[in-house]
Motif scaffolding. Structure first.
Motif, PDB file in Angstrom:
ATOM      1  N   TRP A   1       0.816  -1.226   0.000  1.00  0.00           N
ATOM      2  CA  TRP A   1       0.000   0.000   0.000  1.00  0.00           C
ATOM      3  C   TRP A   1       0.849   1.274   0.000  1.00  0.00           C
TER       4      TRP A   1
ATOM      5  N   SER B   1      -1.260   1.651  -8.759  1.00  0.00           N
ATOM      6  CA  SER B   1      -1.570   2.375  -7.525  1.00  0.00           C
ATOM      7  C   SER B   1      -2.249   3.706  -7.797  1.00  0.00           C
TER       8      SER B   1
ATOM      9  N   VAL C   1      -5.888   2.958  -8.454  1.00  0.00           N
ATOM     10  CA  VAL C   1      -6.509   2.555  -7.194  1.00  0.00           C
ATOM     11  C   VAL C   1      -6.708   3.769  -6.299  1.00  0.00           C
TER      12      VAL C   1
ATOM     13  N   GLN D   1      -3.062  -2.748  -6.431  1.00  0.00           N
ATOM     14  CA  GLN D   1      -2.304  -1.663  -5.824  1.00  0.00           C
ATOM     15  C   GLN D   1      -0.806  -1.774  -6.112  1.00  0.00           C
TER      16      GLN D   1
ATOM     17  N   VAL E   1      -0.108   3.986  -2.383  1.00  0.00           N
ATOM     18  CA  VAL E   1      -1.471   4.508  -2.219  1.00  0.00           C
ATOM     19  C   VAL E   1      -1.548   5.449  -1.018  1.00  0.00           C
TER      20      VAL E   1
END
Length: 279
Positions: free
Chosen positions: A44, A266, A269, A262, A47
């Motif tokens: 992540w 990313s 997303v 992701q 993100v």
């Protein structure tokens, strides 16, 4: 925007998590991001800064047994959905998260959805990225092998399983720099492989899929379903069926993405999540 790495003791378990906060004060509710198998919160990290730029604090833990969180023996932690839900509940209580938006991905995403169904008062919004949401969902052979007697014991001790699984599911190569992070727990201790084996053996997808299907039909909070159209493991028809059954859901397709959107997409997303969170 930097992403901080934190460790917190929750009962007898050590949780590792990443956190990104916006500059200055913000009244937006935080976002909790949960990864899948055999990934980590590291997935992540592209993100989280995008969320912080829009005023959202984001928190991404490594599940117990994964990444840099504790990897207890299965005699001390059952690695069943119930065990993961209980551990997640205590983690959220320890961080004093009163209400937040929840983002789940992959084959542990089902556990996150089960948590949401048990604690709807905690969840502002729910986003589901390529997670098992049907009793028809099956573990792909690439993951099934990791739970087989004898074979699984050997495969889960091979750090290269991360390369094969993440690249096989995403259908794209992953940089050596990123793979170094994903491999590190398996190079550091054999407990990483044992935890993965125990998790795969105890996912109970048919049972949890039925619970999720029934529960989400009654779910009232806004929900976003994001699906990689090149996902080799979970068919898009599952996403369509879920969307049709939920009165308050929207569906976003990412044409180029596979099972781990992701990782390589990313930006798309992030755009989908930010648009959803701000509505």
């Amino acid at each position: 925007m930097t992403t901080n790495e934190e460790i917190i003791e929750v009962g007898s378990l050590k949780w590792f998590y990443r956190e990104a906060k916006p500059l200055g004060r913000s009244d937006r509710l935080p976002v909790l991001l949960l990864h899948g198998i055999p990934s980590q919160s590291y997935s992540w990290t592209q993100v989280m800064p995008a969320l912080a730029d829009k005023g959202y604090t984001s928190i991404a833990p490594d599940w117990i047994g994964f990444g840099f969180s504790a990897k207890p023996d299965r005699r001390d932690f059952a690695y069943t959905p119930d065990a993961f839900i209980e551990a997640l509940t205590e983690f959220i209580q320890t961080l004093e998260l009163e209400r937040f938006s929840l983002v789940v991905q992959g084959f542990l995403g089902s556990v996150g959805i089960q948590y949401a169904l048990l604690h709807p008062e905690k969840i502002e919004r729910l986003a589901i990225l390529g997670a098992p949401v049907s009793p028809e969902a099956k573990l792909p052979w690439k993951l099934q092998q990791l739970g087989l007697p004898f074979v699984g014991d050997m495969l889960t001790q091979d750090p290269l399983l991360v390369d094969r699984t993440l690249e096989g599911g995403s259908r794209y190569g992953i940089s050596d720099e990123d793979l170094d992070v994903y491999r590190r727990p398996f190079l550091k201790t054999s407990a990483a492989g044992r935890s993965l084996l125990a998790t795969v053996r105890n996912l109970q997808l048919t049972q949890t899929g039925a619970e999720i299907t029934a529960g989400l039909k009654q779910w009232s909070q806004p929900t976003l379903i994001v699906w990689g159209m090149k996902d080799p493991w979970l068919p898009f028809s599952h996403a369509e069926q879920l969307k049709a059954a939920m009165p308050n859901a929207e569906l976003v397709k990412i044409e180029e993405a596979g099972h781990y959107p992701q990782e390589h997409w990313s930006e798309k997303v992030s755009d989908a999540l930010i648009g959803f969170l701000r509505r």
